[in-house]
Design an enzyme around this catalytic site. Sequence first.
Site, PDB file in Angstrom:
ATOM      1  N   ASP A   1      44.993 -36.017 -24.284  1.00 45.36           N
ATOM      2  CA  ASP A   1      46.110 -36.265 -23.366  1.00 45.36           C
ATOM      3  C   ASP A   1      47.109 -37.237 -24.006  1.00 45.36           C
ATOM      4  OD1 ASP A   1      44.655 -38.585 -23.089  1.00 45.36           O
ATOM      5  OD2 ASP A   1      44.500 -38.496 -20.894  1.00 45.36           O
TER       6      ASP A   1
ATOM      7  N   ASP B   1      40.796 -32.667 -23.316  1.00 48.28           N
ATOM      8  CA  ASP B   1      40.801 -33.881 -22.495  1.00 48.28           C
ATOM      9  C   ASP B   1      41.023 -33.536 -21.031  1.00 48.28           C
ATOM     10  OD1 ASP B   1      40.360 -36.468 -23.285  1.00 48.28           O
ATOM     11  OD2 ASP B   1      42.355 -36.759 -24.135  1.00 48.28           O
TER      12      ASP B   1
ATOM     13  N   LYS C   1      36.398 -33.759 -22.270  1.00 48.47           N
ATOM     14  CA  LYS C   1      36.236 -35.212 -22.434  1.00 48.47           C
ATOM     15  C   LYS C   1      36.758 -35.942 -21.201  1.00 48.47           C
ATOM     16  CE  LYS C   1      38.798 -37.728 -25.516  1.00 48.47           C
ATOM     17  NZ  LYS C   1      39.513 -38.657 -24.618  1.00 48.47           N
TER      18      LYS C   1
ATOM     19  N   GLU D   1      36.895 -46.186 -28.335  1.00 48.68           N
ATOM     20  CA  GLU D   1      38.279 -46.488 -28.743  1.00 48.68           C
ATOM     21  C   GLU D   1      38.557 -47.988 -28.674  1.00 48.68           C
ATOM     22  OE1 GLU D   1      41.270 -44.002 -26.971  1.00 48.68           O
ATOM     23  OE2 GLU D   1      42.918 -45.224 -27.738  1.00 48.68           O
TER      24      GLU D   1
HETATM   25  O1  KIV Z   1      44.067 -38.408 -26.091  1.00 49.49           O
HETATM   26  C1  KIV Z   1      43.647 -38.647 -27.218  1.00 49.49           C
HETATM   27  O2  KIV Z   1      44.256 -38.308 -28.236  1.00 49.49           O
HETATM   28  C2  KIV Z   1      42.395 -39.370 -27.339  1.00 49.49           C
HETATM   29  C3  KIV Z   1      42.047 -39.915 -28.688  1.00 49.49           C
HETATM   30  C4  KIV Z   1      42.853 -41.115 -28.957  1.00 49.49           C
HETATM   31  C5  KIV Z   1      40.587 -40.174 -28.830  1.00 49.49           C
HETATM   32  O3  KIV Z   1      41.702 -39.539 -26.384  1.00 49.49           O
END
Ligand code: KIV
Length: 264
Positions: free
Chosen positions: A45, A84, A112, A181
């Site tokens: 995201d 995501d 995720k 993160e």
């Molecule tokens: O949204 C994203 O790109 C992420 C990464 C930073 C792990 O969650």
Amino acid sequence: MAKITVSTLKKMKEEGRKIAALTAYDASFSQLFQDNGIHVLLVGDSLGMVLQGGTDTLGVTNQDIAYHTRCVRAGAKDTFVIADMPFMTYSTVTDTCKHAAELMRAGANMVKLEGGEWLYDSIKALTIQGIPVCGHLGLTPQSVHVFGGFKIQGRENEQANKMVQDAQALERAGAQLLVLECIPSALAERITQSVSIPTIGIGAGKLTDGQILVMHDLVGISAGYIPKFSKNFLLETGNMPAAVKKYLDDVTSGAFPGTEHEFN
Ligand code: KIV
């Protein structure tokens, strides 16, 4: 390269082989990443910031992620793709399952979610129904307004201990991968050793089971701000395929990230 699955990723952790992941949002870059051996692609995201120009990720919708997941899958038919789940699409178990199913139908291999123990029931419901889950702890960008900015997490003992407990709870619920993160390297190492699922770090030092970068950071085109944990691989290689290959080589050999990219 053989098709990567959750079993491959688990085996890589067990054998101490590092996982190299990148974010991806379209077919052309996904194909380039697949052709150069990247193990995992994340339709993050983060697209709310790097594609849509937002100041955070909160404006991204499930439709946005589903659209970009289709694009990524079209370019990388054999790569492991994580999608995501956007802000507020997994507030209830029912909502979580409905939105995750849309992302799986768009071509994801895994979804995720950002957060700790409170996600236990949702993760359990997803895995029981055949949807693999990646957790995300530390600086979870969807909570940026609760954190009061994009700040390193887990520096205090209490917060660090809670993060270890959260990681273990996510694994018990059925999560098969975990993104860490922007946390101190020592904490990332502790979490990595306290779970049997692979951990993928971003700003979490070199002692996680793998690394992920936002693809724009890999080539140094992130608007304005260059995060301490990122590296511009295009500078030293001069072309895009070589930059991707160098990232893969440096992650798998342990050369990236260096101490200059980590937090204490
Ligand atoms: O949204 C994203 O790109 C992420 C990464 C930073 C792990 O969650």
